[in-house]
Design a protein around this motif. Structure first.
Motif, PDB file in Angstrom:
ATOM      1  N   ALA A  42       0.819  -1.212   0.000  1.00  0.00           N
ATOM      2  CA  ALA A  42       0.000   0.000   0.000  1.00  0.00           C
ATOM      3  C   ALA A  42       0.852   1.260   0.000  1.00  0.00           C
ATOM      4  O   ALA A  42       0.344   2.352  -0.283  1.00  0.00           O
ATOM      5  N   ALA A  43       2.149   1.132   0.327  1.00  0.00           N
ATOM      6  CA  ALA A  43       3.037   2.295   0.302  1.00  0.00           C
ATOM      7  C   ALA A  43       3.335   2.687  -1.136  1.00  0.00           C
ATOM      8  O   ALA A  43       3.289   1.857  -2.065  1.00  0.00           O
ATOM      9  N   ASN A  44       3.668   3.940  -1.330  1.00  0.00           N
ATOM     10  CA  ASN A  44       3.880   4.473  -2.671  1.00  0.00           C
ATOM     11  C   ASN A  44       5.329   4.300  -3.089  1.00  0.00           C
ATOM     12  O   ASN A  44       6.237   4.904  -2.518  1.00  0.00           O
ATOM     13  N   GLY A  45       5.581   3.453  -4.086  1.00  0.00           N
ATOM     14  CA  GLY A  45       6.920   3.295  -4.631  1.00  0.00           C
ATOM     15  C   GLY A  45       7.700   2.179  -3.962  1.00  0.00           C
ATOM     16  O   GLY A  45       7.416   1.759  -2.842  1.00  0.00           O
ATOM     17  N   ALA A  46       8.722   1.688  -4.682  1.00  0.00           N
ATOM     18  CA  ALA A  46       9.540   0.587  -4.184  1.00  0.00           C
ATOM     19  C   ALA A  46      10.312   0.988  -2.935  1.00  0.00           C
ATOM     20  O   ALA A  46      10.481   0.190  -2.008  1.00  0.00           O
ATOM     21  N   ARG A  47      10.824   2.207  -2.894  1.00  0.00           N
ATOM     22  CA  ARG A  47      11.599   2.649  -1.738  1.00  0.00           C
ATOM     23  C   ARG A  47      10.751   2.645  -0.475  1.00  0.00           C
ATOM     24  O   ARG A  47      11.183   2.157   0.580  1.00  0.00           O
ATOM     25  N   ASN A  48       9.548   3.169  -0.555  1.00  0.00           N
ATOM     26  CA  ASN A  48       8.681   3.210   0.617  1.00  0.00           C
ATOM     27  C   ASN A  48       8.206   1.815   1.029  1.00  0.00           C
ATOM     28  O   ASN A  48       8.044   1.540   2.225  1.00  0.00           O
ATOM     29  N   ARG A  49       7.990   0.945   0.062  1.00  0.00           N
ATOM     30  CA  ARG A  49       7.564  -0.414   0.399  1.00  0.00           C
ATOM     31  C   ARG A  49       8.665  -1.159   1.142  1.00  0.00           C
ATOM     32  O   ARG A  49       8.407  -1.816   2.156  1.00  0.00           O
ATOM     33  N   LEU A  50       9.887  -1.040   0.643  1.00  0.00           N
ATOM     34  CA  LEU A  50      10.998  -1.712   1.315  1.00  0.00           C
ATOM     35  C   LEU A  50      11.279  -1.074   2.676  1.00  0.00           C
ATOM     36  O   LEU A  50      11.537  -1.782   3.664  1.00  0.00           O
ATOM     37  N   GLY A  51      11.223   0.242   2.749  1.00  0.00           N
ATOM     38  CA  GLY A  51      11.459   0.923   4.021  1.00  0.00           C
ATOM     39  C   GLY A  51      10.397   0.591   5.053  1.00  0.00           C
ATOM     40  O   GLY A  51      10.707   0.390   6.238  1.00  0.00           O
ATOM     41  N   TRP A  52       9.134   0.530   4.636  1.00  0.00           N
ATOM     42  CA  TRP A  52       8.048   0.174   5.558  1.00  0.00           C
ATOM     43  C   TRP A  52       8.270  -1.227   6.116  1.00  0.00           C
ATOM     44  O   TRP A  52       8.113  -1.452   7.325  1.00  0.00           O
ATOM     45  N   SER A  53       8.626  -2.149   5.272  1.00  0.00           N
ATOM     46  CA  SER A  53       8.826  -3.537   5.712  1.00  0.00           C
ATOM     47  C   SER A  53      10.020  -3.659   6.654  1.00  0.00           C
ATOM     48  O   SER A  53       9.980  -4.414   7.632  1.00  0.00           O
ATOM     49  N   LEU A  54      11.081  -2.921   6.379  1.00  0.00           N
ATOM     50  CA  LEU A  54      12.243  -2.970   7.257  1.00  0.00           C
ATOM     51  C   LEU A  54      11.939  -2.368   8.619  1.00  0.00           C
ATOM     52  O   LEU A  54      12.420  -2.858   9.651  1.00  0.00           O
ATOM     53  N   GLN A  55      11.145  -1.321   8.658  1.00  0.00           N
ATOM     54  CA  GLN A  55      10.779  -0.731   9.949  1.00  0.00           C
ATOM     55  C   GLN A  55       9.891  -1.679  10.754  1.00  0.00           C
ATOM     56  O   GLN A  55       9.986  -1.728  11.991  1.00  0.00           O
ATOM     57  N   LEU A  56       9.040  -2.436  10.070  1.00  0.00           N
ATOM     58  CA  LEU A  56       8.232  -3.428  10.767  1.00  0.00           C
ATOM     59  C   LEU A  56       9.115  -4.506  11.388  1.00  0.00           C
ATOM     60  O   LEU A  56       8.950  -4.858  12.567  1.00  0.00           O
ATOM     61  N   GLY A  57      10.061  -5.023  10.620  1.00  0.00           N
ATOM     62  CA  GLY A  57      10.968  -6.037  11.164  1.00  0.00           C
ATOM     63  C   GLY A  57      11.842  -5.487  12.278  1.00  0.00           C
ATOM     64  O   GLY A  57      12.134  -6.182  13.257  1.00  0.00           O
ATOM     65  N   THR A  58      12.273  -4.238  12.155  1.00  0.00           N
ATOM     66  CA  THR A  58      13.091  -3.625  13.198  1.00  0.00           C
ATOM     67  C   THR A  58      12.315  -3.488  14.498  1.00  0.00           C
ATOM     68  O   THR A  58      12.838  -3.733  15.589  1.00  0.00           O
ATOM     69  N   ALA A  59      11.049  -3.094  14.405  1.00  0.00           N
ATOM     70  CA  ALA A  59      10.220  -2.990  15.603  1.00  0.00           C
ATOM     71  C   ALA A  59      10.029  -4.346  16.265  1.00  0.00           C
ATOM     72  O   ALA A  59      10.022  -4.455  17.502  1.00  0.00           O
ATOM     73  N   ARG A  60       9.881  -5.384  15.488  1.00  0.00           N
ATOM     74  CA  ARG A  60       9.738  -6.715  16.057  1.00  0.00           C
ATOM     75  C   ARG A  60      11.028  -7.189  16.707  1.00  0.00           C
ATOM     76  O   ARG A  60      11.009  -7.835  17.754  1.00  0.00           O
ATOM     77  N   PHE A  61      12.154  -6.881  16.086  1.00  0.00           N
ATOM     78  CA  PHE A  61      13.439  -7.404  16.535  1.00  0.00           C
ATOM     79  C   PHE A  61      14.022  -6.596  17.690  1.00  0.00           C
ATOM     80  O   PHE A  61      14.510  -7.157  18.675  1.00  0.00           O
TER      81      PHE A  61
END
Length: 332
Positions: A42-61
């Motif tokens: 749902a994020a706009n663009g490849a950069r935002n999609r990858l960044g959103w996913s990395l922030q989710l994993g960082t919050a979990r870890f």
């Protein structure tokens, strides 16, 4: 009481990636299921999609967000990018965009994370105060227990200085409360006697309190008489009649173990390692000094290494003493 009790290394290891996650950790914290990928797309663009996913994993870890979302190991970026069919290079520049703040808010609301705000601060302060009052745990232990409690409650970790100052301030309040309760226990006459204990009398080098702290060591009839006189003198202080029920027993026991640290006179440091003489002409080298015991990190629920809670425990170095040698063998 000092505010800062963490070393510079411990502070630098708080809330960051201290090592590259292994394959098991990548699968546990950075795997994206169908719902995660749907939110990321749902994020706009490849950069935002990858960044959103990395922030989710960082919050979990790490149970927190990084100041720079791009400051993650390359292996993590490759692992997440492969699941989104993207390239690791697509992340470049994400940490400079304002969209990262909106992504953090989406992750907090969508995955049940809570920011460390006023209500959470007060709840943690009450819990830490009760624990500091009833136990004698060191500040670094309280620090690790606090991070463990925040991780279990999915409350994002605050800054290291915020948590460090909170623990130091609570320990100071506990010490002040303990002093106030114990200061009212003796009567005015007993308090005057106690104050005279710390005074050094004329012609003596130590105070009466220091003399009472040292028990007789000679095993003889004279030593027995000295020990009995010391017991009578301590009993006459009247401490047995004080009402200390409001003070936890562990606090009183800790005070009883306190002893002044004084350097031994006549001892000089040399570059040689200390040796212990044994009967029969044997000697043993003590070897290199054992490393100082550092902080103790708590592993939350047994599923997350203590290194990723922020502060990493120091490892105690193993000392390998040499085998005892006979004088004759050494001479040969």
């Amino acid at each position: 009481m000092p505010v800062s009790f963490l070393s510079a290394e411990q502070r630098s290891r708080y809330g960051v990636f201290n090592a590259v996650p292994d394959i098991a950790q990548l699968g546990a914290f950075f795997h994206l299921d169908a719902d995660d990928r749907r939110r990321a797309m749902a994020a706009n663009g490849a950069r935002n999609r990858l960044g959103w996913s990395l922030q989710l994993g960082t919050a979990r870890f790490l149970n927190c967000f990084l100041d720079d979302p791009e400051d993650v190991p390359a292996a993590v970026v490759d692992y997440v990018a492969e699941q989104l069919v993207l390239q690791a290079a697509d992340l470049k520049g994400y940490g400079e965009k304002e969209a990262r703040w909106a992504h953090q808010e989406q992750i907090r609301t969508g995955y049940g994370y809570t920011a460390f705000a006023g209500e959470q601060w007060f709840a943690l302060a009450c819990w830490l105060y009760k624990r500091a009052w009833t136990t004698n745990e060191r500040p670094i232990v309280l620090f690790d227990l606090a991070t463990h409690r925040l991780v279990e409650a999915k409350i994002l970790l605050p800054g290291v200085t915020t948590l460090e100052r909170l623990i130091a301030a609570l320990r100071e309040r506990v010490a002040a409360r303990q002093h106030a309760l114990m200061a009212t226990a003796p009567s005015p006459n007993q308090a005057a006697v106690l104050e005279n204990l710390v005074k050094v009398e004329e012609g003596r080098r130590v105070s009466r309190l220091d003399r009472l702290r040292k028990s007789p060591t000679d095993v003889s009839s004279t030593g027995l008489v000295k020990a009995l006189d010391r017991h009578v003198e301590l009993r006459d202080l009247g401490a047995a009649g004080w009402d200390l029920s409001a003070v936890p027993p562990g606090k009183i026991a800790a005070l009883a173990l306190l002893r002044p640290r004084r350097p031994r006179p006549g001892r000089r440091r040399t570059g040689r390692r200390p040796q212990t003489r044994h009967p029969g002409g044997l000697r043993r080298d003590h070897g290199p000094p054992v490393g100082r015991r550092g902080d103790r990190s708590v592993r939350p629920g047994g599923r997350r290494p203590a290194a990723h809670l922020g502060v990493q425990s120091d490892q105690r170095a193993d000392a390998h003493p040499q085998r005892p040698r006979h004088r004759g063998d050494r001479a040969a």
